[in-house]
Every structure is written in C-alpha cells, then in structure tokens.
Design a protein around this motif. Structure first.
Motif, short mmCIF file in Angstrom:
data_model
loop_
_atom_site.label_atom_id
_atom_site.label_comp_id
_atom_site.label_asym_id
_atom_site.label_seq_id
_atom_site.Cartn_x
_atom_site.Cartn_y
_atom_site.Cartn_z
N CYS A 1 -71.55 -41.85 71.81
CA CYS A 1 -70.65 -42.24 70.73
C CYS A 1 -70.02 -40.98 70.11
O CYS A 1 -70.48 -39.86 70.34
CB CYS A 1 -71.39 -43.03 69.67
N VAL A 2 -68.98 -41.19 69.34
CA VAL A 2 -68.33 -40.10 68.62
C VAL A 2 -68.38 -40.44 67.14
O VAL A 2 -68.00 -41.54 66.73
CB VAL A 2 -66.86 -39.92 69.07
N VAL A 3 -68.86 -39.49 66.35
CA VAL A 3 -69.00 -39.70 64.91
C VAL A 3 -68.10 -38.71 64.17
O VAL A 3 -68.15 -37.50 64.42
CB VAL A 3 -70.46 -39.50 64.45
N LEU A 4 -67.27 -39.22 63.28
CA LEU A 4 -66.43 -38.39 62.43
C LEU A 4 -67.19 -38.08 61.14
O LEU A 4 -67.69 -38.99 60.48
CB LEU A 4 -65.12 -39.11 62.11
N VAL A 5 -67.28 -36.80 60.80
CA VAL A 5 -67.94 -36.39 59.56
C VAL A 5 -66.88 -35.78 58.66
O VAL A 5 -66.15 -34.86 59.07
CB VAL A 5 -69.05 -35.36 59.84
N TYR B 1 -68.65 -41.54 60.08
CA TYR B 1 -68.05 -42.77 60.56
C TYR B 1 -68.03 -42.78 62.08
O TYR B 1 -67.56 -41.82 62.70
CB TYR B 1 -66.61 -42.90 60.04
N VAL B 2 -68.54 -43.83 62.69
CA VAL B 2 -68.47 -43.97 64.14
C VAL B 2 -67.03 -44.32 64.51
O VAL B 2 -66.50 -45.34 64.07
CB VAL B 2 -69.43 -45.07 64.65
#
Length: 244
Positions: free
Chosen positions: A210-214, A220-221
């Motif tokens: 998955c990619v998570v935005l911080v 946020y996924v």
C-alpha cells in the motif's frame, strides 16, 4: 507545411544529471534545429520540451542542482538563441518527474531472517525487495537506509539488505553501516518516491504494498495493499481443464 501543424520539438538527454552544461548544450542544439525548420519550411516552433533528468539526492556523492538555477539557465539560453536565430521565443516545457516526488517517498520493510556468512557479509532479509524497487537490480542504484524503530542507536554494524525473491540480484542496499538489526525491526529506505511503485511487479506472486500519504501529522492510505485474489482475478481455467 501543408497538412501538418507542427506543435513543437522534444528531447531527453538522460537521468540523474547534476551539471547545468548538458542542458545548455541541449538548448543550443534544439534552438538551432528550430532555426533550420524555420528556414526550410517557414514554420515557427510554438513550444520546445527539453525533457527532464534533474538529479536528486539518493546517497553520498549526489549534488542536485537548485531548481531555480535550472529554470533560469534554460530560459536565459532559449532567449539568447531566439535572438541569435531571429526566432519567436517558444513556450518552454520540462519534465521534472523524479525531482518532484523522488525524495518524498520512503519505503518501510519488516526484517525477517538474518544470515551471517563469516568473512563474507551479513544479510538482513526484508519482506519486500526487487518487486517493489527494481532499480538496484537493474541499475545498481544506491540508497540510504536506517533502522526506523531505533534511529538513534549507536551500536552499528555493516550489513546488506536483501529482498525475499530468491534472486542473487535481489539486493536493496549493499554493505551499509547501520544500527545492529534484529528480526522484527523496521528498515526504512529513503528517496523511493520515483520509479518504485511505477516499476513494481508481481514477480513470484508477491502483492504490491500500500501507499500511505503523511501530511501535517495525519496519514492517509492513497493506494490500498494488493491481495492474492486481486493478482489472480483475471486468470481463467478453461472448462475442459476443469473436468480433468
């Protein structure tokens, strides 16, 4: 030119470029080419794309150029050539790609097995590898890494971070000095925002992460973790084989 609407020219001179001179030379070549087209076909070139290749920092020795320096140098050179060849100044396009997103990405791995070969090296094997970052295997790309859950530990050792794909080339970082690693630790590899996910694969049937935005303390996924069912959802078993 009859029946042809020439919109522009494009060039691409390479990747991970840390000097300004190659861009100046590219501008000189493209503007001269534009002047030849103008002379032979009486056609102006509305826009020129000078490509990208702007280098970013991955590891020691990388010295990226300030974006302002790149922009001003290309613009000034275009203006100079336009005056020399009596051309209309074209719209300038560039492809900043990696230089925008590369340093924004960090990949996190869980440490699984640790294998020490006396006199050779110590391997730290993680739950990812060449499926999520093929660049070290393809280009011998170098990265910096850290033990994310023990960033300030001073008890260091030299290890090689390897992936789980059972390939001799599945090495993410070779011979890096970092805090002593234990099974269960979290390894962070920096500057993986470009050419990681976009070049990822399902080799060995491994789902993509998955990619998570911080941002500003929030997370946020933005791309969900792939499942095994999703990997095989397009596979079809012919009816004749189902009866075997």
């Amino acid at each position: 030119m009859e029946n042809i609407s020439l919109m522009g020219l494009h060039c691409h001179i390479g990747s991970q470029i840390f000097e300004i001179q190659p861009y100046i030379e590219a501008v000189n070549v493209m503007m001269k080419f534009a002047s030849i087209i103008k002379k032979e076909f009486e056609a102006d070139i509305p826009e020129i794309d000078f490509g990208g290749g702007f280098g970013i920092y991955y590891s020691d020795g990388d010295s990226p150029l300030p974006k302002k320096v790149i922009a001003e140098s290309i613009t000034d050179c275009v203006k100079k050539n336009a005056d020399i060849y009596n051309l209309k100044r074209p719209c300038i396009l560039v492809e900043p790609g990696r230089s925008i997103i590369g340093n924004a990405g960090t990949t996190l791995y869980n440490v699984g097995a640790i294998k020490n070969i006396p006199g050779i090296r110590k391997y730290v094997i993680v739950d990812g590898g060449m499926t999520d970052n093929i660049r070290p295997a393809l280009y011998r790309a170098k990265y910096e890494a850290a033990v994310a859950n023990r960033m300030n530990s001073s008890d260091c050792e030299v290890v090689t971070i390897a992936g789980k794909c059972c390939e001799s080339g599945d090495i993410l970082v070779k011979d890096i000095n970092m805090p002593k690693v234990n099974t269960g630790d979290i390894i962070s590899i920096f500057s993986t925002g470009a050419y990681g996910l976009s070049m990822s694969s399902n080799y060995n049937g491994i789902p993509k992460p998955c990619v998570v935005l911080v941002n500003d303390g929030g997370s946020y996924v933005i791309s969900k973790r792939e499942t095994y069912d999703e990997i095989i959802e397009n596979d079809i078993i012919p009816d004749e084989l189902k009866r075997i």
